[in-house]
Design a protein around this motif. Structure first.
Motif, PDB file in Angstrom:
ATOM      1  N   VAL A 119       9.701   9.572  -6.581  1.00  0.00           N
ATOM      2  CA  VAL A 119       8.530   8.746  -6.931  1.00  0.00           C
ATOM      3  C   VAL A 119       7.274   9.566  -6.666  1.00  0.00           C
ATOM      4  CG1 VAL A 119       9.721   6.573  -6.397  1.00  0.00           C
ATOM      5  CG2 VAL A 119       8.432   7.734  -4.606  1.00  0.00           C
ATOM      6  N   PRO A 120       6.109   9.174  -7.224  1.00  0.00           N
ATOM      7  CA  PRO A 120       4.890   9.959  -6.990  1.00  0.00           C
ATOM      8  C   PRO A 120       4.561  10.068  -5.497  1.00  0.00           C
ATOM      9  CG  PRO A 120       4.543   8.336  -8.743  1.00  0.00           C
ATOM     10  CD  PRO A 120       5.872   8.034  -8.136  1.00  0.00           C
ATOM     11  N   GLY A 121       3.929  11.156  -5.120  1.00  0.00           N
ATOM     12  CA  GLY A 121       3.607  11.399  -3.707  1.00  0.00           C
ATOM     13  C   GLY A 121       2.336  10.705  -3.250  1.00  0.00           C
ATOM     14  N   GLU A 122       1.573  10.156  -4.183  1.00  0.00           N
ATOM     15  CA  GLU A 122       0.336   9.457  -3.826  1.00  0.00           C
ATOM     16  C   GLU A 122       0.417   8.026  -4.345  1.00  0.00           C
ATOM     17  OE1 GLU A 122      -2.320  11.027  -2.323  1.00  0.00           O
ATOM     18  OE2 GLU A 122      -1.255  12.947  -2.256  1.00  0.00           O
ATOM     19  N   ARG A 123      -0.129   7.105  -3.566  1.00  0.00           N
ATOM     20  CA  ARG A 123      -0.182   5.713  -4.025  1.00  0.00           C
ATOM     21  C   ARG A 123      -1.420   5.049  -3.425  1.00  0.00           C
ATOM     22  NH1 ARG A 123       4.715   1.289  -3.155  1.00  0.00           N
ATOM     23  NH2 ARG A 123       4.156  -0.128  -4.830  1.00  0.00           N
ATOM     24  N   ARG A 124      -2.170   4.367  -4.252  1.00  0.00           N
ATOM     25  CA  ARG A 124      -3.319   3.610  -3.746  1.00  0.00           C
ATOM     26  C   ARG A 124      -3.081   2.139  -4.057  1.00  0.00           C
ATOM     27  NH1 ARG A 124      -7.714   5.196  -6.829  1.00  0.00           N
ATOM     28  NH2 ARG A 124      -7.795   3.203  -7.903  1.00  0.00           N
ATOM     29  N   ARG A 125      -3.123   1.311  -3.018  1.00  0.00           N
ATOM     30  CA  ARG A 125      -2.916  -0.127  -3.180  1.00  0.00           C
ATOM     31  C   ARG A 125      -4.243  -0.842  -2.983  1.00  0.00           C
ATOM     32  NH1 ARG A 125       2.426  -1.683  -1.325  1.00  0.00           N
ATOM     33  NH2 ARG A 125       3.633   0.015  -0.472  1.00  0.00           N
ATOM     34  N   GLN A 126      -4.524  -1.850  -3.804  1.00  0.00           N
ATOM     35  CA  GLN A 126      -5.729  -2.650  -3.629  1.00  0.00           C
ATOM     36  C   GLN A 126      -5.340  -4.122  -3.575  1.00  0.00           C
ATOM     37  OE1 GLN A 126      -6.664   0.895  -6.081  1.00  0.00           O
ATOM     38  NE2 GLN A 126      -6.026  -0.947  -7.056  1.00  0.00           N
ATOM     39  N   THR A 127      -5.990  -4.867  -2.700  1.00  0.00           N
ATOM     40  CA  THR A 127      -5.740  -6.303  -2.633  1.00  0.00           C
ATOM     41  C   THR A 127      -7.066  -7.054  -2.541  1.00  0.00           C
ATOM     42  OG1 THR A 127      -5.539  -6.168  -0.226  1.00  0.00           O
ATOM     43  CG2 THR A 127      -3.496  -6.153  -1.476  1.00  0.00           C
ATOM     44  N   ALA A 128      -7.103  -8.215  -3.147  1.00  0.00           N
ATOM     45  CA  ALA A 128      -8.242  -9.125  -3.018  1.00  0.00           C
ATOM     46  C   ALA A 128      -7.668 -10.514  -2.755  1.00  0.00           C
ATOM     47  CB  ALA A 128      -9.080  -9.126  -4.293  1.00  0.00           C
ATOM     48  N   THR A 129      -8.117 -11.139  -1.683  1.00  0.00           N
ATOM     49  CA  THR A 129      -7.561 -12.430  -1.283  1.00  0.00           C
ATOM     50  C   THR A 129      -8.665 -13.467  -1.091  1.00  0.00           C
ATOM     51  OG1 THR A 129      -5.797 -11.268  -0.093  1.00  0.00           O
ATOM     52  CG2 THR A 129      -6.108 -13.585   0.459  1.00  0.00           C
ATOM     53  N   LEU A 130      -8.417 -14.649  -1.579  1.00  0.00           N
ATOM     54  CA  LEU A 130      -9.293 -15.800  -1.336  1.00  0.00           C
ATOM     55  C   LEU A 130      -8.470 -16.840  -0.597  1.00  0.00           C
ATOM     56  CD1 LEU A 130     -11.232 -16.544  -4.640  1.00  0.00           C
ATOM     57  CD2 LEU A 130     -12.196 -15.813  -2.464  1.00  0.00           C
ATOM     58  N   ARG A 131      -9.044 -17.419   0.450  1.00  0.00           N
ATOM     59  CA  ARG A 131      -8.294 -18.422   1.210  1.00  0.00           C
ATOM     60  C   ARG A 131      -9.242 -19.545   1.630  1.00  0.00           C
ATOM     61  NH1 ARG A 131      -5.491 -15.327   5.222  1.00  0.00           N
ATOM     62  NH2 ARG A 131      -7.517 -15.083   6.173  1.00  0.00           N
TER      63      ARG A 131
ATOM     64  N   ALA B 264       6.035  11.705   1.381  1.00  0.00           N
ATOM     65  CA  ALA B 264       7.332  11.307   0.815  1.00  0.00           C
ATOM     66  C   ALA B 264       7.463   9.791   0.831  1.00  0.00           C
ATOM     67  CB  ALA B 264       8.453  11.950   1.621  1.00  0.00           C
ATOM     68  N   GLN B 265       7.695   9.183  -0.328  1.00  0.00           N
ATOM     69  CA  GLN B 265       7.795   7.722  -0.392  1.00  0.00           C
ATOM     70  C   GLN B 265       9.115   7.258  -0.982  1.00  0.00           C
ATOM     71  OE1 GLN B 265       3.940   5.754  -1.438  1.00  0.00           O
ATOM     72  NE2 GLN B 265       3.209   7.846  -1.655  1.00  0.00           N
ATOM     73  N   GLU B 266       9.990   8.217  -1.291  1.00  0.00           N
ATOM     74  CA  GLU B 266      11.297   7.828  -1.814  1.00  0.00           C
ATOM     75  C   GLU B 266      12.246   7.542  -0.649  1.00  0.00           C
ATOM     76  OE1 GLU B 266       9.908  10.837  -2.577  1.00  0.00           O
ATOM     77  OE2 GLU B 266      10.906  11.995  -1.022  1.00  0.00           O
ATOM     78  N   ASN B 267      13.273   6.781  -0.930  1.00  0.00           N
ATOM     79  CA  ASN B 267      14.303   6.490   0.061  1.00  0.00           C
ATOM     80  C   ASN B 267      15.309   7.643   0.043  1.00  0.00           C
ATOM     81  OD1 ASN B 267      16.707   5.594   1.294  1.00  0.00           O
ATOM     82  ND2 ASN B 267      16.127   3.462   0.940  1.00  0.00           N
ATOM     83  N   PRO B 268      15.486   8.352   1.179  1.00  0.00           N
ATOM     84  CA  PRO B 268      16.349   9.544   1.154  1.00  0.00           C
ATOM     85  C   PRO B 268      17.832   9.241   0.957  1.00  0.00           C
ATOM     86  CG  PRO B 268      15.653   9.056   3.394  1.00  0.00           C
ATOM     87  CD  PRO B 268      14.914   8.105   2.503  1.00  0.00           C
TER      88      PRO B 268
END
Lengths: 73, 341
Positions: free
Chosen positions: B185-197, B159-163
């Protein structure tokens, strides 16, 4: 496709940088070990400030990690 | 830390932390409390008409062992408790210096388990699970220049919605308010990040950092974040002044709408969109944060290991397609005392 290209570009850059690594003599490690060289997202104050933007933005994560070793942590 | 914005939200957040590092071992502990008072316009319009006051408590423990020279294994556990949710996170990480300590490779795994509902309503019991893997490499390009690359992927399910949040639906060309339905909202979520520092010491006692992060997820949200930081030490680093600028731009999630229009069947049932949200953080937005920090080592020999810090940040957020609120400006004050023998 754009994401794939961006990832490939980052990986290529990382590999190029890997090949360009320089040796660090023991007396040169002072600059790397200085607290101002730590990644900006480390420390309790930084974690709090990052938490503030994390709850205010839908895009979160990824700014931490790495940064250890090299005599710089 | 004290946070106050022009949308009736204040947060007071005292934090106590300790870090210990010796030959081959390290440990850390942190206790944090967030006391939040909120009556923001979007909260009042979409969730809780009276706003709310609540306290979040979080405890974190971490420990690490150097298995061989430059090879670290770390583990951590954190518990965060709010009146309507409990989150437990477990993390393990590995860092390995290679190529004569010119490169540090790191790999982290994190598991987050959240149970939440609505305060005072025990029948509403929802859960969410997060798995995250982050890999990074820090490369010493020169004795005064380090490049960090960090790649992360996180899977969120449940569950990712605000109740508390309801979404207004409108009908017809007149955009007449029809009804409000719970957020979905959808029950699945995939986040990807790429960082250069990049971290550098261009001149003696002057340090700089610049970072860029690309973020994408399976909800169609793309974000770009850039950060620049400059620090300068004075009086053999007894005084360190830091200035920082951070900018963030993001597009909207694919199902986010400024207004949800439903079919105009005069007396028939409404065709409610499968996914709908009133979360402004899922819409397009720009963020700009500018801050400064001063850190002073106490000029007393017995207290040289203590450093006192004062910080101020200004955070401005502009929402591109959120009707109840088009911008928010916050002030963040921090006072910190560090003991580092």
């Amino acid at each position: 496709m754009k994401r794939y290209q961006a990832t490939c570009a980052l990986v290529t850059l990382a590999l190029t940088a890997l090949a360009a690594c320089a040796p660090v003599r023991p007396w040169e490690r002072g600059a790397l070990a200085h607290r101002c060289m730590r990644p900006a997202q480390q420390g309790a104050r930084a974690i709090l400030r990052e938490h503030v933007v994390a709850v205010r933005e839908g895009a979160t994560g990824g700014m931490g990690a790495a940064g250890a070793g090299c005599g710089c942590d | 830390m004290y946070y106050a914005d022009d949308d009736a939200v204040t947060v007071v957040s005292p934090t106590l932390g300790a870090r210990y590092q010796s030959e081959g071992v390290r440990a850390s502990a942190q206790l944090a409390v967030d006391m939040v008072t909120a009556a923001s316009v979007d909260l009042v319009s979409a969730a809780s008409p009276r706003g709310y006051e609540e306290t979040r408590k979080e405890a974190t423990l971490g420990a690490g062992l150097e298995a061989a020279r430059g090879v670290w294994f770390d583990a951590s556990h954190a518990v965060s408790v709010e009146p309507d949710s409990v989150t437990r996170t477990f993390g393990i990480s590995h860092a390995h210096d290679v190529l004569d300590r010119r490169v540090t490779l790191s790999l982290d795994y994190g598991l987050g388990l959240t149970r939440f509902g609505r305060a005072g309503e025990p029948s509403l019991d929802r859960s969410r699970t997060q798995h995250g893997v982050t890999g990074g490499a820090s490369m010493v390009l020169r004795p005064t220049l380090v490049l960090d690359t960090v790649f992360g992927v996180e899977f969120v399910s449940g569950a990712q919605e605000n109740p508390y949040r309801f979404v207004r639906l409108y009908r017809g060309e007149a955009m007449r308010h029809a009804t409000a339905v719970p957020e979905a909202v959808p029950g699945e979520r995939r986040r990807q990040t790429a960082t250069l520092r990049l971290r550098a010491r261009p001149f003696a006692s002057t340090f700089g950092q610049a970072a860029y992060r690309l973020y994408t997820d399976t909800w169609g949200l793309t974000g770009h974040t850039a950060l620049v930081r400059l620090a300068r030490g004075f009086f053999t680093d007894r005084l360190v002044l830091t200035a920082e600028l951070r900018g963030h731009h993001q597009g909207a999630a694919s199902f986010h709408r400024a207004r949800y229009l439903v079919a105009v069947e005069s007396d028939g049932p409404l065709e409610v969109p499968r996914y709908r949200t009133a979360d402004k953080e899922l819409g397009g937005l720009h963020t700009l944060r500018a801050g400064a920090h001063a850190e002073i080592s106490l000029p007393v020999r017995a207290a040289e290991a203590f450093r006192l810090g004062f910080g101020f940040d200004l955070l401005h957020i502009r929402y591109r397609d959120f009707e109840p609120l088009d911008a928010r400006t916050a002030r963040i004050y921090t006072v910190d005392l560090t003991y580092e023998p």
